[in-house]
Design an enzyme around this catalytic site. Structure first.
Site, short mmCIF file in Angstrom:
data_model
loop_
_atom_site.label_atom_id
_atom_site.label_comp_id
_atom_site.label_asym_id
_atom_site.label_seq_id
_atom_site.Cartn_x
_atom_site.Cartn_y
_atom_site.Cartn_z
N GLU A 260 4.57 10.16 -14.47
CA GLU A 260 3.62 10.05 -15.59
C GLU A 260 2.25 9.91 -14.95
O GLU A 260 1.93 8.87 -14.36
CB GLU A 260 3.97 8.85 -16.47
CG GLU A 260 3.38 8.93 -17.85
CD GLU A 260 1.91 8.57 -17.88
OE1 GLU A 260 1.09 9.52 -17.95
OE2 GLU A 260 1.58 7.40 -17.82
N LEU A 261 1.43 10.95 -15.06
CA LEU A 261 0.23 11.08 -14.23
C LEU A 261 -1.05 11.01 -15.07
O LEU A 261 -1.06 10.40 -16.13
CB LEU A 261 0.33 12.37 -13.42
CG LEU A 261 1.64 12.53 -12.65
CD1 LEU A 261 1.69 13.86 -11.92
CD2 LEU A 261 1.86 11.37 -11.68
N GLY A 262 -2.09 11.61 -14.57
CA GLY A 262 -3.39 11.50 -15.21
C GLY A 262 -3.53 12.35 -16.45
O GLY A 262 -2.63 13.07 -16.87
N CYS B 26 -4.69 6.42 -18.88
CA CYS B 26 -4.32 7.83 -18.73
C CYS B 26 -4.52 8.60 -20.02
O CYS B 26 -4.76 9.81 -20.01
CB CYS B 26 -2.89 7.96 -18.24
SG CYS B 26 -1.66 7.24 -19.35
N GLU C 28 -10.81 14.04 -14.56
CA GLU C 28 -10.44 12.77 -15.17
C GLU C 28 -11.36 11.69 -14.60
O GLU C 28 -11.37 11.44 -13.39
CB GLU C 28 -8.98 12.42 -14.87
CG GLU C 28 -8.55 11.13 -15.53
CD GLU C 28 -7.15 10.68 -15.14
OE1 GLU C 28 -6.51 9.98 -15.93
OE2 GLU C 28 -6.70 11.04 -14.02
N PHE D 145 -11.75 8.24 -15.60
CA PHE D 145 -11.22 6.88 -15.54
C PHE D 145 -12.37 5.87 -15.63
O PHE D 145 -12.42 4.88 -14.90
CB PHE D 145 -10.38 6.66 -14.29
CG PHE D 145 -9.00 6.12 -14.61
CD1 PHE D 145 -8.13 6.86 -15.38
CD2 PHE D 145 -8.60 4.88 -14.16
CE1 PHE D 145 -6.86 6.37 -15.70
CE2 PHE D 145 -7.34 4.37 -14.47
CZ PHE D 145 -6.47 5.12 -15.24
N GLY E 54 0.79 6.89 -12.26
CA GLY E 54 -0.44 6.79 -11.47
C GLY E 54 -1.20 8.10 -11.48
O GLY E 54 -1.02 8.94 -12.37
N SER E 55 -2.01 8.27 -10.49
CA SER E 55 -2.86 9.46 -10.43
C SER E 55 -2.05 10.71 -10.14
O SER E 55 -0.96 10.65 -9.55
CB SER E 55 -3.94 9.29 -9.36
OG SER E 55 -3.37 9.37 -8.06
N GLY F 252 0.81 -1.21 0.00
CA GLY F 252 0.00 0.00 0.00
C GLY F 252 0.85 1.26 0.00
O GLY F 252 2.02 1.26 -0.39
#
Length: 493
Positions: free
Chosen positions: A260-262, A294, A388, A390, A238-239, A218
């Site tokens: 590298e994000l949303g 993404c 966003e 998703f 990820g986000s 986690g």
């Protein structure tokens, strides 16, 4: 690709990894175990080991020791490991696809794409060890002067659930190729296809023990793989919210971080575009893998002369796309990854409709299956337009001219991918005005190749790039200045 009910076990035999992490050897993790759940059915597929913060600290120390010998391994030998890994993805494609389909809720064709790109990432990375590792610099001194690339040491890779294999391997393969050790933290929901599979492939390919560690867990484990003193570079996908946290942690220790994000990516349909082809592209961009990408097309910006026809064509597409268990039948969309994410998608749609948007298609769910959805009449303030999602939701907004189209595209905080459909001349004029990491003319927004630079700007990332020789060398090496004189230099002291 075709998926059978048979479950091959030549590579991913659970006896080797069930309930274990990989840190030097396969061993019990301090975080206990977690069930691998098939989102389409709720069925338990297996059990993975979960790491603890102590596990991460031990792994980082082990990785730092193993990395020195790995970096000293002749380049041809490192390249051979990467080539063998690429061949292993191809050889075990059916077995890996079984897990991607069931664990991530992917349709078989999407699973096949992941495996193909994983192989290509390894083949591309195999070229890195034997590329020029620097350059000779001009100097006014009586010496030789060089800038040479050196591995950074230990790289932490944190990968998400949606494309678990691609979004792990695209950092793991080049980082290993140039001589680094890697701590891999996959999302616990897809820890087999995004973690176990990679470790098993590299084991079979001959990667020395201790160079690649598997540490599912986690947020506490995520923080630990960022802050471990031995880690020099963090590669996170990820986000945006989680990326900001990772970036803040890394910056405290002055570590390099690739985020590298949303994305809330725009598809622009220009005047005169073929509406049927545009709607097909738009449907693919919004509904592939249930919109859990993404690069998903999150905003459909359509010229006012075409918007009514486009909405109708897109709604027809949405209404005919089958949704269901991707392992059980020929479907176009599988399940949303879990109930929390499905509830978020449904809430965004409900709030948008309450705010005045029109639900033209979809908006319903069955279990974790959410129907492909089309919203018209959205405004700049509609949650479905602004956030966003998703999920498989296509908000449509008209525009008057190129000025307004550019303003709308650039009006989002995100800047990952843009698709422009229609006249190439107009598209080129628009493309030059857009702030985005990627622009695709006469294609939708979802596209990736192992040799192409990938990354976003704004809330989509910090401008880092993955893919191709230059980008990967920049991402996973340091440049060292080295000078050489024929004898000891004289000094006035």
């Amino acid at each position: 690709m075709t998926l059978t009910d048979d479950r091959p076990t030549t590579l991913l035999d659970a006896a080797a990894w069930s309930g274990r992490i990989k840190s030097g050897t396969w061993t019990a993790g301090g975080g206990g175990t977690g069930d691998v759940i098939e989102p389409a059915t709720g069925r338990t597929l297996g059990m993975v080991g979960l790491a603890s913060e102590d596990d991460v600290r031990r792994a980082a120390r082990t990785a730092a020791e193993a990395q020195r010998a790995w970096a000293a391994t002749p380049p041809a030998e490192r390249a051979a490991v990467l080539r063998r890994a690429g061949e292993l993805w191809e050889r075990h494609a059916a077995e890996v696809a079984w897990w991607i389909v069931r664990e991530a809720g992917s349709i078989p064709d999407k699973a096949g794409l992941e495996i193909h790109i994983a192989a290509q990432e390894c083949f591309q990375a195999a070229a890195l060890p034997t590329l020029p590792q620097g350059e000779v610099l001009a100097t006014d001194e009586a010496r030789w002067s060089f800038a040479r690339r050196r591995p950074v040491g230990v790289v932490s890779v944190i990968a998400p659930f949606n494309f678990p294999l691609i979004l792990s391997i695209r950092s793991v393969a080049p980082a290993l190729a140039v001589g680094n050790a890697v701590l891999l933290k996959p999302d616990p929901r897809t820890a087999v296809s995004g973690g176990v599979a990679l470790v098993r492939v590299f084991e079979e390919a001959g990667l020395p023990e201790g160079v690649l560690h598997l540490l599912p867990g986690g947020a506490d484990v995520g923080a630990a793989v960022v802050t471990a003193p031995e880690v020099a570079v963090v590669s996170f996908t990820g986000s945006t919210a989680a990326g900001r946290t990772v970036g803040a942690l890394a910056s405290q220790a002055l570590k390099r971080v690739h985020l590298e994000l949303g994305g809330n990516n725009a598809l622009v349909v220009l005047p005169g575009a073929d509406v049927a082809l545009a709607a097909s592209a738009g449907a693919f961009g919004s509904y592939l893998h249930q919109g859990q990408i993404c690069m998903t097309t999150g905003r459909h910006l359509v010229h006012e002369s075409l918007v009514d026809d486009y909405v109708a064509a897109l709604a027809e597409k949405a209404g005919h796309l089958p949704v269901g268990d991707p392992a059980a039948g020929n479907v176009a969309l599988g399940p949303i990854i879990d109930r929390r994410q499905l509830d978020r998608v449904a809430d965004i749609v409900a709030r948008s409709v309450a705010g005045g948007a029109t639900l033209v298609a979809g908006g319903t769910s069955d279990g974790l299956m959410y129907a492909p959805t089309v919203l018209s009449g959205v405004t700049l303030d509609s949650p479905a337009y602004r956030e966003e999602i998703f999920g498989p939701v296509a908000p449509v907004l008209p525009f008057r001219d190129l000025d307004e189209a550019a303003e709308l595209v650039n009006g989002s905080e995100y800047g990952l991918s843009v698709g422009i459909l229609g006249d190439v001349g107009l598209a080129m004029q628009l493309a030059d005005r857009l702030h985005s990491g990627k622009i695709h003319i006469n294609e939708q927004t979802v596209s990736d190749e192992a040799n192409a630079p990938f990354g976003g700007v704004g809330a989509s990332g910090n401008g880092s790039r993955f893919g191709g020789a230059t980008a990967n060398l920049d991402a996973f090496t340091e440049v060292q200045w080295l000078t050489v004189r024929p004898g000891i230099a004289p000094y006035p002291f």
